[in-house]
Design a protein around this motif. Structure first.
Motif, PDB file in Angstrom:
ATOM      1  N   ASP A  74       3.245  -9.772 -89.130  1.00 58.28           N
ATOM      2  CA  ASP A  74       3.291 -10.386 -87.798  1.00 58.28           C
ATOM      3  C   ASP A  74       1.891 -10.717 -87.303  1.00 58.28           C
ATOM      4  OD1 ASP A  74       5.988 -10.081 -87.906  1.00 58.28           O
ATOM      5  OD2 ASP A  74       6.142  -8.579 -86.319  1.00 58.28           O
ATOM      6  N   SER A  75       0.930  -9.859 -87.637  1.00 63.46           N
ATOM      7  CA  SER A  75      -0.439 -10.081 -87.185  1.00 63.46           C
ATOM      8  C   SER A  75      -1.038 -11.342 -87.794  1.00 63.46           C
ATOM      9  CB  SER A  75      -1.311  -8.874 -87.526  1.00 63.46           C
ATOM     10  OG  SER A  75      -1.185  -8.542 -88.894  1.00 63.46           O
ATOM     11  N   ASP A  78       0.851 -14.334 -85.885  1.00 65.58           N
ATOM     12  CA  ASP A  78       0.371 -14.461 -84.509  1.00 65.58           C
ATOM     13  C   ASP A  78      -0.975 -15.173 -84.417  1.00 65.58           C
ATOM     14  OD1 ASP A  78       2.598 -13.177 -83.526  1.00 65.58           O
ATOM     15  OD2 ASP A  78       1.657 -11.206 -83.430  1.00 65.58           O
ATOM     16  N   ARG A  79      -1.723 -15.181 -85.497  1.00 61.50           N
ATOM     17  CA  ARG A  79      -3.076 -15.756 -85.462  1.00 61.50           C
ATOM     18  C   ARG A  79      -3.144 -17.162 -86.036  1.00 61.50           C
ATOM     19  NH1 ARG A  79      -6.419 -11.083 -88.373  1.00 61.50           N
ATOM     20  NH2 ARG A  79      -8.204 -12.447 -87.929  1.00 61.50           N
ATOM     21  N   ASN A  81      -1.220 -21.239 -86.746  1.00 58.32           N
ATOM     22  CA  ASN A  81      -0.378 -22.264 -86.116  1.00 58.32           C
ATOM     23  C   ASN A  81       0.452 -23.055 -87.114  1.00 58.32           C
ATOM     24  OD1 ASN A  81      -1.353 -21.837 -83.375  1.00 58.32           O
ATOM     25  ND2 ASN A  81      -3.296 -22.727 -84.081  1.00 58.32           N
ATOM     26  N   LYS A 100      11.136 -13.487 -86.055  1.00 61.87           N
ATOM     27  CA  LYS A 100       9.929 -13.946 -85.359  1.00 61.87           C
ATOM     28  C   LYS A 100       9.634 -15.405 -85.705  1.00 61.87           C
ATOM     29  CE  LYS A 100       5.211 -12.393 -84.350  1.00 61.87           C
ATOM     30  NZ  LYS A 100       5.525 -11.823 -83.040  1.00 61.87           N
ATOM     31  N   ARG A 104       9.627 -18.747 -83.103  1.00 58.75           N
ATOM     32  CA  ARG A 104       8.455 -19.609 -82.958  1.00 58.75           C
ATOM     33  C   ARG A 104       8.650 -20.990 -83.549  1.00 58.75           C
ATOM     34  NH1 ARG A 104       2.997 -16.622 -84.512  1.00 58.75           N
ATOM     35  NH2 ARG A 104       2.370 -18.764 -84.102  1.00 58.75           N
TER      36      ARG A 104
END
Length: 328
Positions: A74-75, A78-79, A81, A100, A104
């Protein structure tokens, strides 16, 4: 660091990044990148690292990411695009959080039936190692020890398969050729499959496990299969039953397998683990009679051909607004 790029001048095209790569997969990937001509530009880093910051840095500008051999935590999601992750395997759920990704609006693709023979052959290799201890015997001889060890004859023994898809069916064929009696858990499998392969269907998983000399897991990791093999099921293992898992560790209830194996009466061979990479201080490493391999069942020359082709095809489809092997 050596970087392989295609059409770097075409900045009007989406950027596809492969942040890490297994060396033996470089050539098959390069052969398939022609499929992306005038569709996307590729940037492939020709090394392998699990350092998260390095992976994120390399993928900072990516529209599409090819995921080969690393867990996309996930990290990482999250960083970045990127709007498409093309995973080089089938069980993507243990590498990318699909819920997730869906939230998104990220597409996730996988590859299918690329490694039926690769994983099945590794399964049989693990079975043979448990039965005949070739590695141990090799080490003995090289140190001047001629004591040897008693083998376990597979002919006539009962193999219980949990998961009768492409890999499970291939394992069944090989085991049948060895003279083993094969049974399988009867879970959404067409009757004709059992008939064609001379496999005995068993409706109750406990009954299958209790009646087997060898139990092998071959289920895909889905929401419906996560933890489907429970601690109660593992209680049905008779002392001495060989247990093999080349599917996904998450198929088994968390902690249940370790607890069962720590009793020391089940010879087991595992290629997949709850936490990867496995560390030397993991409790599994200290259990006698356990064979461990580093999630390599899928890694063969033949499997690489199918993996690389399908990964590139899924990327091409995404860039063209089409669907190919879409998971979410």
């Amino acid at each position: 660091m050596e970087i392989y790029e295609t059409q770097p001048e075409r900045t009007d095209l989406p950027l596809v990044v492969m942040p890490v790569i297994i060396e033996s997969m470089i050539e098959p990937f390069e052969k398939n990148f022609e499929l992306l001509k005038d569709i996307a530009r590729v940037r492939m880093y020709k090394d392998f690292t699990l350092d998260e910051d390095t992976i994120v840095e390399r993928c900072a500008e990516a529209d599409v990411i090819m995921v080969i051999g690393f867990h996309c935590a996930d990290s990482i999601l999250d960083r970045l695009n990127a709007k498409c992750y093309a995973f080089g395997g089938t069980g993507v759920a243990s590498y990318i959080d699909l819920d997730k990704a869906k939230e998104r609006g990220i597409r996730v693709c996988n590859v299918v039936h690329y490694g039926d023979h690769a994983v099945a052959e590794h399964t049989i290799a693990l079975l043979m190692e448990l039965a005949r201890q070739v590695g141990k015997l090799d080490r003995q001889v090289k140190t001047g020890d001629w004591d040897g060890a008693d083998g376990y004859e597979l002919y006539g023994k009962k193999l219980g398969i949990i998961g009768l898809g492409g890999i499970g069916q291939t394992v069944a064929r090989i085991a049948g050729a060895l003279g083993m009696n094969v049974s399988a858990w009867n879970s959404h499998v067409p009757e004709q499959v059992f008939a064609d392969l001379n496999i005995t269907p068993v409706n109750d998983m406990n009954e299958l496990i209790a009646g087997s000399d060898v139990v092998s897991i071959h289920m895909p990791l889905l929401d419906s299969t996560k933890g489907i093999v429970t601690a109660e099921n593992l209680e049905a293992l008779k002392p001495g039953t060989m247990f093999i898992n080349t599917a996904r560790a998450e198929i088994i209830e968390p902690g249940a397998l370790l607890a069962r194996l720590q009793r020391g009466d089940i010879p087991a061979a595992l290629d997949v683990f709850e936490h990867e990479p496995l560390t030397a201080d993991d409790p599994l490493c200290s259990i006698p009679g356990i064979i461990l391999t580093p999630h390599t069942a899928w890694r063969t020359d033949g499997a690489y051909v199918g993996i690389t082709r399908q990964v590139v095809q899924s990327v091409a489809a995404f860039c063209k607004g089409e669907d190919f092997n879409v998971v979410v």
